[in-house]
Design a protein around this motif. Structure first.
Motif, PDB file in Angstrom:
ATOM      1  N   LEU B 114       0.840  -1.209   0.000  1.00  0.00           N
ATOM      2  CA  LEU B 114       0.000   0.000   0.000  1.00  0.00           C
ATOM      3  C   LEU B 114       0.873   1.257   0.000  1.00  0.00           C
ATOM      4  CD1 LEU B 114      -2.861  -0.922   2.455  1.00  0.00           C
ATOM      5  CD2 LEU B 114      -3.018  -0.542   0.013  1.00  0.00           C
ATOM      6  N   ALA B 115       1.949   1.220   0.790  1.00  0.00           N
ATOM      7  CA  ALA B 115       2.832   2.387   0.863  1.00  0.00           C
ATOM      8  C   ALA B 115       3.451   2.676  -0.491  1.00  0.00           C
ATOM      9  CB  ALA B 115       3.924   2.129   1.906  1.00  0.00           C
ATOM     10  N   MET B 116       3.916   1.616  -1.162  1.00  0.00           N
ATOM     11  CA  MET B 116       4.570   1.837  -2.458  1.00  0.00           C
ATOM     12  C   MET B 116       3.567   2.306  -3.497  1.00  0.00           C
ATOM     13  SD  MET B 116       7.649   1.656  -2.295  1.00  0.00           S
ATOM     14  CE  MET B 116       7.956   2.009  -0.605  1.00  0.00           C
ATOM     15  N   SER B 117       2.340   1.772  -3.444  1.00  0.00           N
ATOM     16  CA  SER B 117       1.365   2.214  -4.446  1.00  0.00           C
ATOM     17  C   SER B 117       0.973   3.669  -4.187  1.00  0.00           C
ATOM     18  CB  SER B 117       0.148   1.301  -4.469  1.00  0.00           C
ATOM     19  OG  SER B 117      -0.683   1.579  -3.390  1.00  0.00           O
ATOM     20  N   SER B 118       1.024   4.112  -2.927  1.00  0.00           N
ATOM     21  CA  SER B 118       0.716   5.526  -2.708  1.00  0.00           C
ATOM     22  C   SER B 118       1.879   6.402  -3.166  1.00  0.00           C
ATOM     23  CB  SER B 118       0.389   5.780  -1.245  1.00  0.00           C
ATOM     24  OG  SER B 118       1.494   5.517  -0.438  1.00  0.00           O
ATOM     25  N   MET B 119       3.099   5.865  -3.134  1.00  0.00           N
ATOM     26  CA  MET B 119       4.235   6.617  -3.676  1.00  0.00           C
ATOM     27  C   MET B 119       4.089   6.811  -5.192  1.00  0.00           C
ATOM     28  SD  MET B 119       6.647   7.508  -1.549  1.00  0.00           S
ATOM     29  CE  MET B 119       5.282   8.099  -0.614  1.00  0.00           C
ATOM     30  N   GLY B 120       3.456   5.813  -5.846  1.00  0.00           N
ATOM     31  CA  GLY B 120       3.310   5.892  -7.291  1.00  0.00           C
ATOM     32  C   GLY B 120       2.542   7.123  -7.749  1.00  0.00           C
ATOM     33  N   ALA B 121       1.664   7.640  -6.873  1.00  0.00           N
ATOM     34  CA  ALA B 121       0.885   8.824  -7.240  1.00  0.00           C
ATOM     35  C   ALA B 121       1.804  10.012  -7.541  1.00  0.00           C
ATOM     36  CB  ALA B 121      -0.077   9.186  -6.113  1.00  0.00           C
ATOM     37  N   TYR B 122       2.967  10.040  -6.894  1.00  0.00           N
ATOM     38  CA  TYR B 122       3.871  11.179  -7.100  1.00  0.00           C
ATOM     39  C   TYR B 122       4.335  11.301  -8.532  1.00  0.00           C
ATOM     40  CZ  TYR B 122       4.220  12.420  -2.280  1.00  0.00           C
ATOM     41  OH  TYR B 122       3.918  12.854  -1.039  1.00  0.00           O
ATOM     42  N   SER B 123       4.531  10.155  -9.204  1.00  0.00           N
ATOM     43  CA  SER B 123       5.063  10.255 -10.564  1.00  0.00           C
ATOM     44  C   SER B 123       4.092  11.019 -11.454  1.00  0.00           C
ATOM     45  CB  SER B 123       5.348   8.872 -11.108  1.00  0.00           C
ATOM     46  OG  SER B 123       4.156   8.244 -11.452  1.00  0.00           O
ATOM     47  N   ILE B 124       2.793  10.750 -11.296  1.00  0.00           N
ATOM     48  CA  ILE B 124       1.797  11.450 -12.114  1.00  0.00           C
ATOM     49  C   ILE B 124       1.753  12.929 -11.743  1.00  0.00           C
ATOM     50  CG2 ILE B 124      -0.668  11.689 -12.535  1.00  0.00           C
ATOM     51  CD1 ILE B 124      -0.989   8.865 -12.464  1.00  0.00           C
ATOM     52  N   ILE B 125       1.686  13.190 -10.439  1.00  0.00           N
ATOM     53  CA  ILE B 125       1.536  14.578 -10.005  1.00  0.00           C
ATOM     54  C   ILE B 125       2.750  15.392 -10.435  1.00  0.00           C
ATOM     55  CG2 ILE B 125       1.302  16.046  -8.009  1.00  0.00           C
ATOM     56  CD1 ILE B 125       0.075  13.650  -6.591  1.00  0.00           C
ATOM     57  N   LEU B 126       3.941  14.875 -10.138  1.00  0.00           N
ATOM     58  CA  LEU B 126       5.152  15.645 -10.436  1.00  0.00           C
ATOM     59  C   LEU B 126       5.377  15.740 -11.934  1.00  0.00           C
ATOM     60  CD1 LEU B 126       7.434  14.282  -7.630  1.00  0.00           C
ATOM     61  CD2 LEU B 126       6.202  16.427  -7.717  1.00  0.00           C
ATOM     62  N   GLY B 127       5.093  14.636 -12.664  1.00  0.00           N
ATOM     63  CA  GLY B 127       5.264  14.677 -14.107  1.00  0.00           C
ATOM     64  C   GLY B 127       4.368  15.735 -14.728  1.00  0.00           C
ATOM     65  N   GLY B 128       3.111  15.759 -14.287  1.00  0.00           N
ATOM     66  CA  GLY B 128       2.181  16.735 -14.841  1.00  0.00           C
ATOM     67  C   GLY B 128       2.519  18.154 -14.432  1.00  0.00           C
ATOM     68  N   TRP B 129       2.933  18.336 -13.180  1.00  0.00           N
ATOM     69  CA  TRP B 129       3.224  19.690 -12.706  1.00  0.00           C
ATOM     70  C   TRP B 129       4.492  20.235 -13.364  1.00  0.00           C
ATOM     71  CZ3 TRP B 129       7.480  21.478  -9.935  1.00  0.00           C
ATOM     72  CH2 TRP B 129       7.377  22.816  -9.533  1.00  0.00           C
ATOM     73  N   SER B 130       5.545  19.392 -13.440  1.00  0.00           N
ATOM     74  CA  SER B 130       6.825  19.903 -13.939  1.00  0.00           C
ATOM     75  C   SER B 130       6.778  20.162 -15.437  1.00  0.00           C
ATOM     76  CB  SER B 130       7.941  18.918 -13.620  1.00  0.00           C
ATOM     77  OG  SER B 130       7.717  17.725 -14.307  1.00  0.00           O
ATOM     78  N   SER B 131       5.807  19.564 -16.157  1.00  0.00           N
ATOM     79  CA  SER B 131       5.725  19.805 -17.596  1.00  0.00           C
ATOM     80  C   SER B 131       5.331  21.241 -17.902  1.00  0.00           C
ATOM     81  CB  SER B 131       4.695  18.883 -18.235  1.00  0.00           C
ATOM     82  OG  SER B 131       5.082  17.559 -18.094  1.00  0.00           O
ATOM     83  N   ASN B 132       4.700  21.904 -16.928  1.00  0.00           N
ATOM     84  CA  ASN B 132       4.334  23.307 -17.107  1.00  0.00           C
ATOM     85  C   ASN B 132       3.408  23.503 -18.310  1.00  0.00           C
ATOM     86  OD1 ASN B 132       4.378  25.843 -16.187  1.00  0.00           O
ATOM     87  ND2 ASN B 132       6.599  26.075 -16.263  1.00  0.00           N
TER      88      ASN B 132
END
Lengths: 181, 320
Positions: B114-132
């Motif tokens: 569960l912990a690792m799957s919640s970490m996976g959310a970061y890739s989407i959030i950061l990928g989308g945010w950093s793309s600007n």
């Protein structure tokens, strides 16, 4: 295991310092996540694997994601970073630094003083033990937390209540015609 | 696992090798199966049955120009695709493929997943945010909301299994299913976990963060080359991971009649679930974003809580 503890503790300290000093707020939050992960490793090495897992799931996995979620909506730009730089003058650091020094002195005293050394050996605390103590001696605390969360949910519902739900103007029910949804 | 100690590195290497190859092979399997279900041929030219399409795709991904947009937040942009692959690969650490074939027999195995799957959310959030990029940001926000809400039901649905097995350890959960696979007493939990698993891997029909027809690929619009490939592989490994978890938690893991070795049973069950994932993609339309959230919070959450309460009550009643 001891070496792991020291490495994780060092990472946690450095990451936390970086969290405070970054101007870009998303980068700061990323360091905060690293700090949480390091603290989870510290919990693990100290014999509390259940707490370690909860630390990652709740703090790193849910709360910081929600904070980032809010910050993304604010649309921060380079001007905001500059503004923040202007706010963080050396004078601002004095108050927090004094408070932190007091805490640091206390921590050093606890670690160094002979009568505060822990006497019993480390015992692994698994999920069962945590559950037994939560629903045994600390029952009142659990219930108070429940009430606090309930108040939060009621407040959020009150703030976020929708007046009227508009899906699409063609899908709205009209007079003389029954609802088409 | 005492017997596993000598070939420890063999197991780690084996799991890594198999998982990365499964992710690549799934590209071909998915395209062929989609074609079959949609009455087409699919890729059938390169090599036998078109198998070489996997090699061609990988070569293409590696040699494409890896472009970082000048308006992107560079360090975060580079970091984001790595997070998804790392978090999914780390989750495979706790999965018991067969007796003795497990990398780390953690007591908190399920919580680690569960912990690792919640970490996976970061890739989407950061990928989308950093793309600007507006589309990317929209995709990232949808992804964050979707993954956080579905994690709640995912965790709560799993607690039914934990109650019945009395352990967070995945190996012990499989052992506890010797008499009866958990998908019969926990049918509701199984369905909810399956739906939450699709949302968690943001697969069709819940691929709302990418939604190519409205958000032009959403959070990974700006990614190219192997960075896009990482998101791609991360998604396929995510499907494999959810299939492995479904098999371990609800379908008895490696358990099965004796005429086949345990690992073969595990693989058969996982492949069956992979096929269901692909069939879902072939047949289901994508819901609207608010429908997805309402469905989650208004239907799945109460159902999960009821499931948890009934399971606990029945267990207490049986004990007394």
């Amino acid at each position: 295991m001891e070496l792991t503890f020291y490495i994780a503790a060092a990472v946690a300290t450095v990451a936390t310092i970086l969290t405070i000093t970054r101007y870009n707020i998303i980068h700061a939050l990323l360091y905060l996540v690293v700090s949480f992960l390091a603290v989870a490793v510290v919990f693990f090495t100290l014999g509390a694997p259940f707490m370690a897992a909860l630390e990652i799931i709740i703090y790193a996995g849910a709360i910081v994601v929600l904070i980032i979620f809010v910050i993304m909506m604010l649309n921060l730009t380079h001007e905001d970073v500059d503004k923040e730089k202007a706010w963080l003058t050396p004078r601002v650091w004095v108050g927090p630094a004094i408070l932190s020094l007091v805490l640091l002195a206390e921590l050093a005293y606890i670690i160094l003083a002979p009568d505060t050394q822990p006497t019993e050996a480390l015992v692994a605390v698994d999920a069962r033990v945590v559950g037994m103590s939560l629903y045994g001696p600390y029952m009142l605390g659990v219930q108070l937390c429940g009430i606090l969360l309930m108040a939060g949910i009621v407040g959020a519902y009150h703030l976020g209540r929708q007046k009227k739900k508009v899906v699409h103007r063609f899908l709205q029910p009209k007079e003389g015609r029954s609802a088409a949804i | 696992m005492e017997t596993a100690a000598p070939n420890y590195f063999l197991i780690i290497g084996g799991v890594l090798f198999v998982m990365l190859n499964v992710a690549a092979a799934l590209i071909w399997v998915e395209r062929r199966m989609l074609a079959l279900w949609q009455d087409r041929y699919g890729p059938n030219r390169a090599g036998p049955f078109g198998l070489l399409i996997v090699a061609a795709d990988s070569i293409k991904l590696f040699f494409k120009q890896d472009w970082v947009p000048p308006f992107a937040d560079k360090p975060v942009f580079v970091l984001a695709p790595a997070i998804v692959v790392i978090s999914v690969l780390l989750s495979f650490v706790v999965i018991p493929f067969a007796p003795g074939i497990i990398v780390a027999d953690l007591n908190i195995g399920l919580l680690f997943f569960l912990a690792m799957s919640s970490m996976g959310a970061y890739s989407i959030i950061l990928g989308g945010w950093s793309s600007n990029n507006k589309y990317s940001l929209l995709g990232a926000m949808r992804g964050a909301a979707q993954m956080i809400s579905y994690e709640v039901f995912m965790g709560l649905a799993l607690m039914g299994v934990v109650l019945m097995a009395g352990s967070f350890n995945l190996r012990e959960i499989v052992e506890a299913q010797r008499g009866l696979w958990f998908f019969i007493p926990q049918i509701l939990g199984f369905i909810i976990f399956f739906i939450a698993g699709i949302a968690e891997t943001h697969r069709l029909p819940f691929d709302i963060p990418e939604a190519e027809s409205e958000l032009i690929a959403g959070f990974h619009s700006e990614y190219s080359g192997m960075k896009f490939g990482m998101f791609f592989i991360g998604e396929y490994m995510g499907i494999t991971l959810i299939s492995c978890m479904l098999v371990t938690l609800y379908f008895g893991g490696w358990l099965g009649p004796d005429f086949l070795p345990p690992i073969v049973w595990f693989i058969i069950k996982v492949v069956a679930f992979l096929m269901i994932f692909i069939l879902l993609r072939a047949s289901m339309p994508r819901p609207r974003y608010d429908q997805l959230m309402e469905y989650g919070w208004k239907i799945l959450l109460p159902l999960t809580l009821v499931n948890l309460m009934v399971t606990a009550a029945v267990l207490l009643w049986l004990e007394s």
